[in-house]
Design an enzyme around this catalytic site. Structure first.
Site, short mmCIF file in Angstrom:
data_model
loop_
_atom_site.label_atom_id
_atom_site.label_comp_id
_atom_site.label_asym_id
_atom_site.label_seq_id
_atom_site.Cartn_x
_atom_site.Cartn_y
_atom_site.Cartn_z
N GLY A 1 -33.91 -11.10 1.78
CA GLY A 1 -34.04 -11.13 0.33
C GLY A 1 -32.86 -11.74 -0.39
N CYS B 1 -31.69 -13.50 10.05
CA CYS B 1 -32.37 -12.70 9.05
C CYS B 1 -33.87 -12.99 9.04
CB CYS B 1 -31.77 -13.01 7.68
SG CYS B 1 -32.50 -12.09 6.35
N CYS C 1 -35.42 -20.99 1.32
CA CYS C 1 -34.51 -21.83 2.10
C CYS C 1 -35.22 -22.30 3.37
CB CYS C 1 -33.24 -21.07 2.45
SG CYS C 1 -32.29 -20.55 1.00
N CYS D 1 -34.51 -20.59 6.92
CA CYS D 1 -34.46 -19.12 6.98
C CYS D 1 -35.81 -18.54 7.39
CB CYS D 1 -34.06 -18.56 5.61
SG CYS D 1 -33.99 -16.77 5.54
N SER E 1 -24.32 -11.27 -1.37
CA SER E 1 -24.54 -12.69 -1.11
C SER E 1 -25.71 -13.20 -1.95
CB SER E 1 -24.82 -12.92 0.38
OG SER E 1 -25.09 -14.28 0.63
N CYS F 1 -25.27 -4.67 7.52
CA CYS F 1 -25.96 -5.68 6.73
C CYS F 1 -27.30 -5.10 6.29
CB CYS F 1 -26.16 -6.95 7.56
SG CYS F 1 -27.04 -8.27 6.70
N CYS G 1 -38.67 -12.96 0.89
CA CYS G 1 -37.78 -13.65 -0.05
C CYS G 1 -38.55 -14.81 -0.69
CB CYS G 1 -36.55 -14.17 0.68
SG CYS G 1 -35.30 -14.92 -0.40
N GLU H 1 -35.43 -5.03 7.82
CA GLU H 1 -34.41 -5.02 8.86
C GLU H 1 -33.04 -4.66 8.30
OE1 GLU H 1 -34.33 -8.98 10.32
OE2 GLU H 1 -36.47 -9.03 10.78
#
Length: 360
Positions: free
Chosen positions: A157, A335, A113, A116, A189, A102, A109, A89
Protein backbone atom coordinates in the site's frame (compact mmCIF):
# COMPACT_ATOMS: atom_id res chain seq x y z
CA UNK A 1 -18.25 -4.66 20.29
CA UNK A 2 -15.32 -2.44 19.34
CA UNK A 3 -11.63 -3.17 18.83
CA UNK A 4 -9.79 -1.44 21.63
CA UNK A 5 -6.81 -0.77 19.35
CA UNK A 6 -8.83 1.82 17.45
CA UNK A 7 -8.75 4.24 20.42
CA UNK A 8 -6.13 6.70 21.49
CA UNK A 9 -5.93 7.53 25.19
CA UNK A 10 -8.44 10.38 25.22
CA UNK A 11 -10.92 8.49 23.07
CA UNK A 12 -10.77 5.46 25.35
CA UNK A 13 -11.22 7.66 28.42
CA UNK A 14 -14.41 9.03 26.90
CA UNK A 15 -15.65 5.60 25.86
CA UNK A 16 -15.06 4.05 29.30
CA UNK A 17 -16.55 7.05 31.04
CA UNK A 18 -19.81 6.57 29.13
CA UNK A 19 -20.01 3.08 30.63
CA UNK A 20 -19.51 4.43 34.14
CA UNK A 21 -15.84 3.57 34.54
CA UNK A 22 -13.32 6.09 35.91
CA UNK A 23 -11.22 7.65 33.16
CA UNK A 24 -7.96 6.43 34.68
CA UNK A 25 -9.01 2.93 33.68
CA UNK A 26 -7.97 3.85 30.13
CA UNK A 27 -4.35 4.26 31.24
CA UNK A 28 -4.49 0.90 33.01
CA UNK A 29 -6.05 -0.96 30.08
CA UNK A 30 -3.69 0.47 27.47
CA UNK A 31 -0.77 -0.22 29.79
CA UNK A 32 -1.71 -3.88 29.89
CA UNK A 33 -2.18 -4.05 26.11
CA UNK A 34 0.82 -2.03 24.92
CA UNK A 35 3.35 -2.39 27.74
CA UNK A 36 2.68 -5.95 28.92
CA UNK A 37 1.15 -7.24 25.68
CA UNK A 38 -1.70 -8.76 27.65
CA UNK A 39 -4.85 -9.17 25.60
CA UNK A 40 -6.97 -11.14 28.09
CA UNK A 41 -9.10 -8.73 30.08
CA UNK A 42 -9.44 -11.29 32.89
CA UNK A 43 -5.68 -11.10 33.43
CA UNK A 44 -5.75 -7.34 34.07
CA UNK A 45 -5.68 -7.86 37.83
CA UNK A 46 -5.52 -4.22 38.94
CA UNK A 47 -8.95 -3.65 37.41
CA UNK A 48 -12.09 -4.61 39.34
CA UNK A 49 -14.00 -7.74 38.32
CA UNK A 50 -17.04 -5.65 37.45
CA UNK A 51 -15.03 -3.44 35.10
CA UNK A 52 -13.26 -6.43 33.56
CA UNK A 53 -16.68 -7.90 32.81
CA UNK A 54 -17.71 -4.66 31.11
CA UNK A 55 -14.50 -4.64 29.10
CA UNK A 56 -15.10 -8.19 27.86
CA UNK A 57 -18.68 -7.36 26.93
CA UNK A 58 -17.80 -4.24 24.98
CA UNK A 59 -14.30 -4.61 23.54
CA UNK A 60 -11.96 -7.06 21.88
CA UNK A 61 -8.25 -6.65 21.13
CA UNK A 62 -7.11 -8.49 18.00
CA UNK A 63 -8.74 -7.70 14.69
CA UNK A 64 -6.39 -9.78 12.49
CA UNK A 65 -5.98 -13.54 12.31
CA UNK A 66 -2.39 -14.74 11.97
CA UNK A 67 -2.66 -17.45 9.33
CA UNK A 68 0.95 -18.55 9.18
CA UNK A 69 4.55 -17.45 8.90
CA UNK A 70 7.63 -18.34 6.89
CA UNK A 71 11.12 -18.04 8.33
CA UNK A 72 14.38 -17.20 6.62
CA UNK A 73 17.74 -16.50 8.22
CA UNK A 74 17.31 -12.74 7.93
CA UNK A 75 13.55 -12.28 8.20
CA UNK A 76 10.13 -13.70 8.96
CA UNK A 77 7.17 -13.05 6.70
CA UNK A 78 3.71 -13.14 8.29
CA UNK A 79 0.41 -13.59 6.52
CA UNK A 80 -2.65 -12.12 8.25
CA UNK A 81 -6.33 -12.41 7.39
CA UNK A 82 -8.62 -9.42 7.94
CA UNK A 83 -12.14 -9.56 9.35
CA UNK A 84 -13.56 -9.46 5.80
CA UNK A 85 -11.41 -12.29 4.48
CA UNK A 86 -8.58 -10.46 2.73
CA UNK A 87 -4.89 -11.12 3.33
CA UNK A 88 -2.06 -8.75 4.16
CA UNK A 89 1.64 -9.16 4.85
CA UNK A 90 4.10 -8.00 7.50
CA UNK A 91 7.83 -8.70 7.56
CA UNK A 92 10.05 -8.89 10.63
CA UNK A 93 13.59 -8.02 9.56
CA UNK A 94 16.67 -8.99 11.51
CA UNK A 95 19.19 -6.16 11.31
CA UNK A 96 22.71 -6.36 12.69
CA UNK A 97 21.78 -5.19 16.19
CA UNK A 98 18.00 -4.73 16.22
CA UNK A 99 14.65 -5.84 14.80
CA UNK A 100 12.61 -3.86 12.29
CA UNK A 101 8.98 -4.53 11.43
CA UNK A 102 7.64 -3.65 8.00
CA UNK A 103 3.87 -3.12 8.13
CA UNK A 104 1.20 -2.81 5.46
CA UNK A 105 -1.18 0.14 5.28
CA UNK A 106 -3.58 -0.99 2.53
CA UNK A 107 -4.95 -4.18 1.02
CA UNK A 108 -3.34 -3.91 -2.38
CA UNK A 109 -2.31 -0.57 -3.85
CA UNK A 110 -3.68 1.88 -6.41
CA UNK A 111 -0.40 3.60 -7.28
CA UNK A 112 0.42 1.08 -9.99
CA UNK A 113 4.23 0.96 -9.96
CA UNK A 114 5.13 -1.35 -12.84
CA UNK A 115 7.74 -3.32 -10.90
CA UNK A 116 5.65 -3.99 -7.78
CA UNK A 117 3.76 -7.22 -7.11
CA UNK A 118 1.25 -5.43 -4.87
CA UNK A 119 0.07 -3.36 -7.83
CA UNK A 120 -0.99 -6.37 -9.89
CA UNK A 121 -4.45 -6.67 -8.31
CA UNK A 122 -4.96 -2.97 -7.57
CA UNK A 123 -6.44 -1.55 -4.37
CA UNK A 124 -9.10 -3.38 -2.36
CA UNK A 125 -9.38 -0.99 0.59
CA UNK A 126 -7.49 0.97 3.21
CA UNK A 127 -6.49 -0.78 6.39
CA UNK A 128 -8.07 0.64 9.52
CA UNK A 129 -5.79 2.02 12.21
CA UNK A 130 -6.41 -0.99 14.44
CA UNK A 131 -5.42 -3.35 11.63
CA UNK A 132 -2.10 -1.55 11.22
CA UNK A 133 -1.44 -1.55 14.97
CA UNK A 134 -2.41 -5.21 15.33
CA UNK A 135 0.36 -6.26 12.96
CA UNK A 136 2.88 -4.80 15.40
CA UNK A 137 1.08 -5.97 18.53
CA UNK A 138 0.73 -9.61 17.50
CA UNK A 139 4.26 -9.96 16.19
CA UNK A 140 5.81 -8.18 19.16
CA UNK A 141 3.92 -10.42 21.59
CA UNK A 142 5.00 -13.49 19.62
CA UNK A 143 8.74 -12.73 19.74
CA UNK A 144 9.07 -11.61 23.38
CA UNK A 145 11.47 -11.04 25.11
CA UNK A 146 13.01 -9.67 21.92
CA UNK A 147 11.74 -6.18 21.13
CA UNK A 148 10.96 -4.47 17.86
CA UNK A 149 12.93 -1.24 17.72
CA UNK A 150 11.95 0.19 14.34
CA UNK A 151 8.70 0.24 12.39
CA UNK A 152 8.64 1.02 8.69
CA UNK A 153 5.52 1.69 6.63
CA UNK A 154 7.02 0.05 3.57
CA UNK A 155 4.73 -2.93 3.17
CA UNK A 156 1.66 -3.25 0.98
CA UNK A 157 0.00 0.00 0.00
CA UNK A 158 0.70 3.72 -0.22
CA UNK A 159 0.68 4.98 3.40
CA UNK A 160 -0.08 8.60 2.56
CA UNK A 161 -3.14 7.54 0.53
CA UNK A 162 -4.48 6.21 3.85
CA UNK A 163 -3.36 9.24 5.80
CA UNK A 164 -5.81 9.33 8.71
CA UNK A 165 -5.45 5.65 9.62
CA UNK A 166 -1.67 5.74 9.30
CA UNK A 167 -1.57 8.89 11.43
CA UNK A 168 -3.71 7.21 14.11
CA UNK A 169 -1.46 4.14 14.08
CA UNK A 170 1.65 6.32 14.43
CA UNK A 171 0.01 8.17 17.33
CA UNK A 172 -0.47 4.87 19.16
CA UNK A 173 3.05 3.71 18.34
CA UNK A 174 4.75 6.86 19.67
CA UNK A 175 2.37 7.74 22.53
CA UNK A 176 3.83 7.30 26.04
CA UNK A 177 0.52 5.59 26.91
CA UNK A 178 0.90 3.38 23.84
CA UNK A 179 3.86 1.44 22.48
CA UNK A 180 6.14 4.41 23.21
CA UNK A 181 8.53 4.17 20.28
CA UNK A 182 10.68 7.13 19.34
CA UNK A 183 9.39 9.06 16.32
CA UNK A 184 12.84 8.65 14.85
CA UNK A 185 12.32 4.88 14.94
CA UNK A 186 9.33 5.10 12.58
CA UNK A 187 9.65 5.55 8.83
CA UNK A 188 6.85 6.31 6.40
CA UNK A 189 7.50 5.57 2.74
CA UNK A 190 5.58 7.21 -0.07
CA UNK A 191 5.56 7.06 -3.84
CA UNK A 192 5.54 10.86 -3.78
CA UNK A 193 2.02 12.17 -3.10
CA UNK A 194 2.89 15.86 -3.03
CA UNK A 195 -0.24 17.17 -1.30
CA UNK A 196 0.04 14.57 1.43
CA UNK A 197 3.75 15.22 1.97
CA UNK A 198 2.87 18.89 2.49
CA UNK A 199 0.17 17.84 4.93
CA UNK A 200 2.63 15.59 6.74
CA UNK A 201 5.09 18.49 7.07
CA UNK A 202 2.45 20.51 8.96
CA UNK A 203 1.28 17.66 11.21
CA UNK A 204 2.82 17.54 14.72
CA UNK A 205 2.29 13.77 14.89
CA UNK A 206 3.79 12.99 11.48
CA UNK A 207 6.40 15.59 10.63
CA UNK A 208 9.11 14.18 12.91
CA UNK A 209 8.95 10.57 11.72
CA UNK A 210 11.41 9.51 9.05
CA UNK A 211 10.24 10.25 5.53
CA UNK A 212 11.25 7.92 2.71
CA UNK A 213 10.32 8.65 -0.90
CA UNK A 214 10.36 5.98 -3.59
CA UNK A 215 12.07 7.91 -6.36
CA UNK A 216 13.31 5.06 -8.60
CA UNK A 217 14.09 7.27 -11.59
CA UNK A 218 16.11 10.45 -12.15
CA UNK A 219 13.91 11.93 -14.88
CA UNK A 220 10.24 12.70 -15.36
CA UNK A 221 10.02 10.58 -18.51
CA UNK A 222 11.46 7.44 -16.94
CA UNK A 223 9.59 7.92 -13.69
CA UNK A 224 6.27 8.18 -15.55
CA UNK A 225 7.11 4.95 -17.34
CA UNK A 226 7.59 2.88 -14.18
CA UNK A 227 5.56 4.98 -11.70
CA UNK A 228 2.39 6.39 -13.35
CA UNK A 229 1.71 8.42 -10.18
CA UNK A 230 4.38 10.80 -11.47
CA UNK A 231 1.99 12.02 -14.16
CA UNK A 232 0.02 13.91 -11.52
CA UNK A 233 2.85 14.33 -9.03
CA UNK A 234 5.56 15.79 -11.24
CA UNK A 235 9.14 14.98 -10.30
CA UNK A 236 10.37 18.57 -10.30
CA UNK A 237 7.56 19.70 -7.97
CA UNK A 238 8.12 16.68 -5.74
CA UNK A 239 11.81 17.45 -5.37
CA UNK A 240 11.06 21.09 -4.57
CA UNK A 241 8.64 20.09 -1.80
CA UNK A 242 11.23 17.68 -0.38
CA UNK A 243 13.97 20.30 -0.48
CA UNK A 244 11.70 22.61 1.54
CA UNK A 245 10.58 19.93 4.01
CA UNK A 246 11.00 21.34 7.56
CA UNK A 247 13.29 18.71 9.04
CA UNK A 248 15.52 19.74 11.96
CA UNK A 249 19.15 20.29 11.07
CA UNK A 250 20.95 16.98 10.71
CA UNK A 251 17.87 14.98 9.64
CA UNK A 252 17.74 13.70 6.09
CA UNK A 253 14.99 12.45 3.81
CA UNK A 254 15.59 8.97 2.39
CA UNK A 255 15.36 8.66 -1.37
CA UNK A 256 14.60 5.03 -2.13
CA UNK A 257 15.88 3.91 -5.51
CA UNK A 258 15.05 0.40 -6.74
CA UNK A 259 17.71 -0.60 -9.25
CA UNK A 260 16.23 -2.51 -12.20
CA UNK A 261 18.61 -4.08 -14.69
CA UNK A 262 18.84 -2.19 -17.96
CA UNK A 263 16.15 0.32 -16.97
CA UNK A 264 17.46 2.78 -14.38
CA UNK A 265 20.86 1.38 -13.36
CA UNK A 266 23.26 3.02 -15.81
CA UNK A 267 26.03 5.46 -14.94
CA UNK A 268 24.12 8.19 -16.76
CA UNK A 269 21.14 7.56 -14.45
CA UNK A 270 23.36 7.99 -11.40
CA UNK A 271 24.72 11.27 -12.76
CA UNK A 272 21.20 12.48 -13.51
CA UNK A 273 20.13 11.60 -9.98
CA UNK A 274 23.05 13.59 -8.58
CA UNK A 275 22.01 16.54 -10.73
CA UNK A 276 18.43 16.24 -9.48
CA UNK A 277 19.60 16.47 -5.87
CA UNK A 278 21.94 19.32 -6.75
CA UNK A 279 23.26 21.40 -3.88
CA UNK A 280 20.92 19.78 -1.34
CA UNK A 281 23.30 16.91 -0.58
CA UNK A 282 22.91 17.38 3.17
CA UNK A 283 19.12 17.15 2.87
CA UNK A 284 19.00 13.62 1.46
CA UNK A 285 20.51 10.20 1.61
CA UNK A 286 20.00 7.65 -1.13
CA UNK A 287 19.16 4.01 -0.45
CA UNK A 288 19.88 1.75 -3.41
CA UNK A 289 17.70 -1.37 -3.42
CA UNK A 290 18.50 -4.08 -5.97
CA UNK A 291 15.23 -5.21 -7.50
CA UNK A 292 13.64 -8.22 -5.80
CA UNK A 293 12.48 -10.35 -8.76
CA UNK A 294 8.93 -11.61 -9.17
CA UNK A 295 8.22 -14.43 -11.63
CA UNK A 296 5.12 -12.65 -12.92
CA UNK A 297 6.95 -9.42 -13.76
CA UNK A 298 9.44 -8.89 -16.61
CA UNK A 299 12.17 -7.13 -14.62
CA UNK A 300 15.56 -8.37 -13.49
CA UNK A 301 17.97 -7.64 -10.69
CA UNK A 302 21.30 -6.03 -11.67
CA UNK A 303 24.54 -7.68 -10.63
CA UNK A 304 26.02 -6.62 -7.31
CA UNK A 305 28.96 -5.16 -9.23
CA UNK A 306 26.58 -2.91 -11.18
CA UNK A 307 24.89 -1.86 -7.95
CA UNK A 308 28.16 -0.85 -6.34
CA UNK A 309 29.27 0.99 -9.47
CA UNK A 310 26.06 3.04 -9.31
CA UNK A 311 26.75 3.77 -5.65
CA UNK A 312 30.33 4.79 -6.43
CA UNK A 313 29.18 7.43 -8.92
CA UNK A 314 26.89 9.00 -6.32
CA UNK A 315 29.51 8.94 -3.57
CA UNK A 316 31.94 10.67 -5.92
CA UNK A 317 29.46 13.54 -6.27
CA UNK A 318 29.23 13.86 -2.48
CA UNK A 319 25.86 12.17 -1.96
CA UNK A 320 25.54 9.75 0.97
CA UNK A 321 24.46 6.51 -0.67
CA UNK A 322 23.84 3.10 0.86
CA UNK A 323 23.06 -0.29 -0.62
CA UNK A 324 20.09 -2.01 1.03
CA UNK A 325 20.10 -5.66 0.08
CA UNK A 326 16.61 -7.16 0.13
CA UNK A 327 15.68 -9.51 2.94
CA UNK A 328 13.78 -12.74 2.50
CA UNK A 329 14.32 -13.35 -1.20
CA UNK A 330 13.64 -17.06 -0.60
CA UNK A 331 10.31 -16.40 1.11
CA UNK A 332 8.55 -14.23 -1.47
CA UNK A 333 10.33 -11.23 0.01
CA UNK A 334 9.10 -8.50 -2.32
CA UNK A 335 6.06 -6.55 -1.21
CA UNK A 336 2.85 -8.29 -2.24
CA UNK A 337 4.42 -11.49 -3.52
CA UNK A 338 3.06 -13.71 -0.78
CA UNK A 339 -0.46 -12.28 -0.84
CA UNK A 340 -0.55 -12.52 -4.60
CA UNK A 341 -0.71 -16.29 -4.36
CA UNK A 342 -3.81 -17.75 -2.80
CA UNK A 343 -3.47 -19.39 0.59
CA UNK A 344 -3.71 -22.95 -0.71
CA UNK A 345 -0.86 -22.48 -3.17
CA UNK A 346 1.19 -20.75 -0.49
CA UNK A 347 0.76 -23.63 1.93
CA UNK A 348 1.71 -26.12 -0.77
CA UNK A 349 4.84 -24.15 -1.55
CA UNK A 350 5.72 -23.88 2.12
CA UNK A 351 5.51 -27.64 2.67
CA UNK A 352 8.02 -28.24 -0.09
CA UNK A 353 10.43 -25.39 0.55
CA UNK A 354 10.26 -24.52 4.21
CA UNK A 355 12.56 -27.33 5.30
CA UNK A 356 15.50 -25.55 3.67
CA UNK A 357 14.97 -22.25 5.45
CA UNK A 358 16.57 -21.41 8.74
CA UNK A 359 14.23 -20.36 11.52
CA UNK A 360 14.96 -17.42 13.78
Amino acid sequence: MECILRYNLEELKDSLSKMGMPKYRAVQVLGWVYKKFQTDFDAMTDISKEDRKLLKENYYVHTLELMDEVHAEDSVKYLFKTFDGHTIESVLIRERDHLTLCVSSQIGCAVGCKFCATAIDGLTRNLRAEEIIDQLLQIQKKILPQRIRNVVFMGMGEPLANYENVRKAVEVMVGPWGIDLSKRRISVSTSGLIAQIKRMSEDPIMREVNLAVSLNAPSQKLRELIMPISKTNHLSELMQVLKEYPYPKGRRIMLEYVLIKGLNDKKEDALSLAQLIGKYKNKFKVNLIPYNPDPELPYERPSIEEVYEFQKVLWQTGISTFVRLSKGINIFGACGQLRQRDVVKWKEWKKGERAGLQSL
